[in-house]
Design a protein around this motif. Structure first.
Motif, mmCIF file in Angstrom:
data_model
loop_
_atom_site.group_PDB
_atom_site.id
_atom_site.type_symbol
_atom_site.label_atom_id
_atom_site.label_comp_id
_atom_site.label_asym_id
_atom_site.label_seq_id
_atom_site.Cartn_x
_atom_site.Cartn_y
_atom_site.Cartn_z
ATOM 1 N N ARG A 191 40.531 51.165 30.385
ATOM 2 C CA ARG A 191 41.649 51.511 29.422
ATOM 3 C C ARG A 191 42.794 50.398 29.427
ATOM 4 O O ARG A 191 43.231 50.006 30.493
ATOM 5 C CB ARG A 191 42.288 53.076 29.567
ATOM 6 C CG ARG A 191 41.071 53.890 29.712
ATOM 7 C CD ARG A 191 41.480 55.411 29.688
ATOM 8 N NE ARG A 191 42.446 55.634 31.072
ATOM 9 C CZ ARG A 191 42.159 55.900 32.255
ATOM 10 N NH1 ARG A 191 40.839 55.916 32.271
ATOM 11 N NH2 ARG A 191 42.942 55.939 33.083
ATOM 12 N N GLU A 232 47.679 54.454 29.068
ATOM 13 C CA GLU A 232 47.512 55.742 29.147
ATOM 14 C C GLU A 232 48.926 56.259 29.037
ATOM 15 O O GLU A 232 49.850 55.769 29.854
ATOM 16 C CB GLU A 232 47.104 55.850 30.672
ATOM 17 C CG GLU A 232 47.002 57.273 31.218
ATOM 18 C CD GLU A 232 46.278 57.441 32.430
ATOM 19 O OE1 GLU A 232 46.716 58.121 33.338
ATOM 20 O OE2 GLU A 232 45.059 57.159 32.463
ATOM 21 N N GLU A 277 45.428 48.786 22.493
ATOM 22 C CA GLU A 277 44.232 48.791 23.052
ATOM 23 C C GLU A 277 42.991 48.640 22.146
ATOM 24 O O GLU A 277 42.175 47.786 22.376
ATOM 25 C CB GLU A 277 43.790 50.237 23.793
ATOM 26 C CG GLU A 277 42.662 50.359 24.521
ATOM 27 C CD GLU A 277 42.474 51.551 25.294
ATOM 28 O OE1 GLU A 277 41.463 52.171 25.251
ATOM 29 O OE2 GLU A 277 43.453 52.093 26.091
#
Length: 465
Positions: free
Chosen positions: A274, A277, A329
């Motif tokens: 990822r 977060e 992202e």
């Protein structure tokens, strides 16, 4: 201390992001575990797309003055020059792509230039600040350090390298592979007896591995790279480097007069599971680790900073919805995955250093932030890099330069837009075709249309109305 954005890591990624945020009036602090900027040459190639980014960030003149073009490779055997090797496929500069080839600047010098620009804009770097833990809640994120007071920020960006302490603190995994299990030594050295007009290549002889010695533009140094068999621990001392040079070339040990920096690594390719977060984002090597063969690592990292910087500025200063940050992202992880594949292919000799490695063809056509409303798009589509060129006597890169959006109107009437959007309009522009092109602050077309239908809604979506 409380800041808008805490950037962990004062490498090219963190410094570029700091510059972008500082010019937007965002209160960002850069912290660095080491007591100084990184001293080595490591990422020395600045790709054409990154040159365009540096143009926008106000450091291009300094980058150009500090470096130079790549020399032709010279192959040696038994102390004789036996042939030349073109390291890069040639390319011509054009009006829409004014930077046509990689530009060599040692990483330490690139960082000095970005650091100076950050300081000029009022930004700050604190050295000797090692992050040991990170905690966050819906409103803020706090970093704790091995020494010194904690820092609380609205957002934190981990730009602290492939062994990122922040990524590990968040428990974000990294998936990848060893590109080559054989270690490679890289060192910055001073050498007598070699010209600075060539990148000197000493192919492996029986029982040995490769040696390459490249003059570092803008310095008196050479960057030395040498391969070793799997399981070897290279000797990083001056005597160790001298032995390598003497064993694998016609040079004598004492021709290596100085060792300025040395490191070793095992080429690998890895991608964080990822990039985002909560209120923490990963950028640069903290998010993706490349083989250096393709010259993509530093450049992809600067692109991360450039993508994230305008989005943080829009949310923190311009009232854009926080959901805009989710597109970081979405856009960058897919892009980084493609660049990892390219770097690995170059390392394995499957692809030459050519059009793809220049990064001018990268874009965000599949992004949720990209809207193409034309039934028959021309040469430039929404999601593409916005080319340079001249429109009504104005150079487009001059119009784009700065932290704003730009509406390019080609053979089309420009509608009224908010004052924060600059307008560049006029007659024909071959590189674009015809229509309206809303160019994001990072130089990509976010929205494109034949006329203004749908433009107002897009401006609202990205916080410009």
């Amino acid at each position: 201390m409380t800041v808008d954005v805490l950037i962990v890591g004062a490498g090219p990624t963190g410094l570029a992001l700091g510059v972008d945020l500082a010019r937007r009036g965002v209160f960002a602090l850069v912290v660095e575990r080491a007591d100084r900027l990184f001293p080595g040459s490591r990422g020395k190639g600045i790709q054409p797309r990154t040159m365009e980014v540096f143009d926008d960030l106000g450091v291009l003149d300094a980058i150009r003055a500090a470096g130079g073009s790549y020399p032709v490779g010279m192959i040696w055997q038994n102390g004789r020059r036996v042939g030349e090797h073109q390291m890069f496929d040639p390319a011509e500069a054009t009006e829409d792509s004014p930077y046509n080839a990689p530009w060599m600047v040692p990483q330490w010098r690139t960082q000095e230039i970005l650091f100076a620009r950050l300081t000029e804009l009022g930004g700050r770097v604190e050295f000797g600040r090692e992050v040991v833990s990170v905690e966050q809640n819906p409103a803020a994120v706090t970093a704790h350090f091995a020494s010194g007071a904690a820092v609380t920020a609205r957002y934190l960006v981990a730009a602290d390298g492939g062994r990122s302490a922040v990524r590990r603190a968040l428990g974000i995994g990294m998936t990848g592979e060893t590109v080559d299990p054989r270690p490679v030594l890289v060192a910055d050295v001073r050498i007598a007896g070699l010209d600075r007009d060539n990148w000197h290549i000493f192919p492996p002889r029986e029982g040995e591995d490769f040696l390459a010695i490249c003059p570092l533009a803008g310095t008196d140094d050479f960057q030395l790279t040498a391969g070793f068999p799997e399981g070897t621990d290279p000797d990083l001392s001056l005597d160790g480097v001298r032995k390598i040079v003497a064993d694998r070339s016609h040079l004598a040990p004492d021709d290596v007069t100085e060792l300025r920096w040395a490191s070793d690594f095992r080429p690998r390719a890895a991608l964080a599971d990822r990039f985002h977060e909560g209120r923490v984002f990963l950028a640069g090597d903290a998010a993706h680790v490349h083989s250096p063969a393709g010259g993509q690592g530093l450049n992809t990292s600067v692109q991360d900073a450039y993508n994230l910087g305008w989005k943080l500025g829009a949310v923190l200063r311009d009232g854009a919805p926080a959901g805009l940050l989710d597109t970081y992202e979405e856009e960058r992880r897919a892009n980084a995955a493609d660049m990892l594949g390219l770097s690995t292919s170059v390392h394995r000799g499957e692809v030459r250093r050519g059009t793809a490695t220049r990064q001018l063809g990268l874009g965000y056509q599949g992004s949720s932030l990209t809207t193409e409303t034309r039934q028959a798009p021309g040469p430039v589509r929404a999601g593409d890099r916005a080319p340079d060129g001249t429109l009504d006597g104005v150079r487009l890169f001059d119009a784009f330069r700065g932290p704003h959006w730009t509406l390019v109107a080609v053979d089309t009437v420009a509608p009224d837009v908010p004052e924060s959007v600059r307008v560049a309009g006029g007659g024909a522009q071959e590189a674009y075709g015809t229509g309206l092109f809303l160019v994001r602050p990072d130089g990509y077309v976010g929205w494109a249309g034949e006329d203004a239908t749908g433009l107002a809604g897009y401006l609202t979506e990205v916080g410009l109305r």
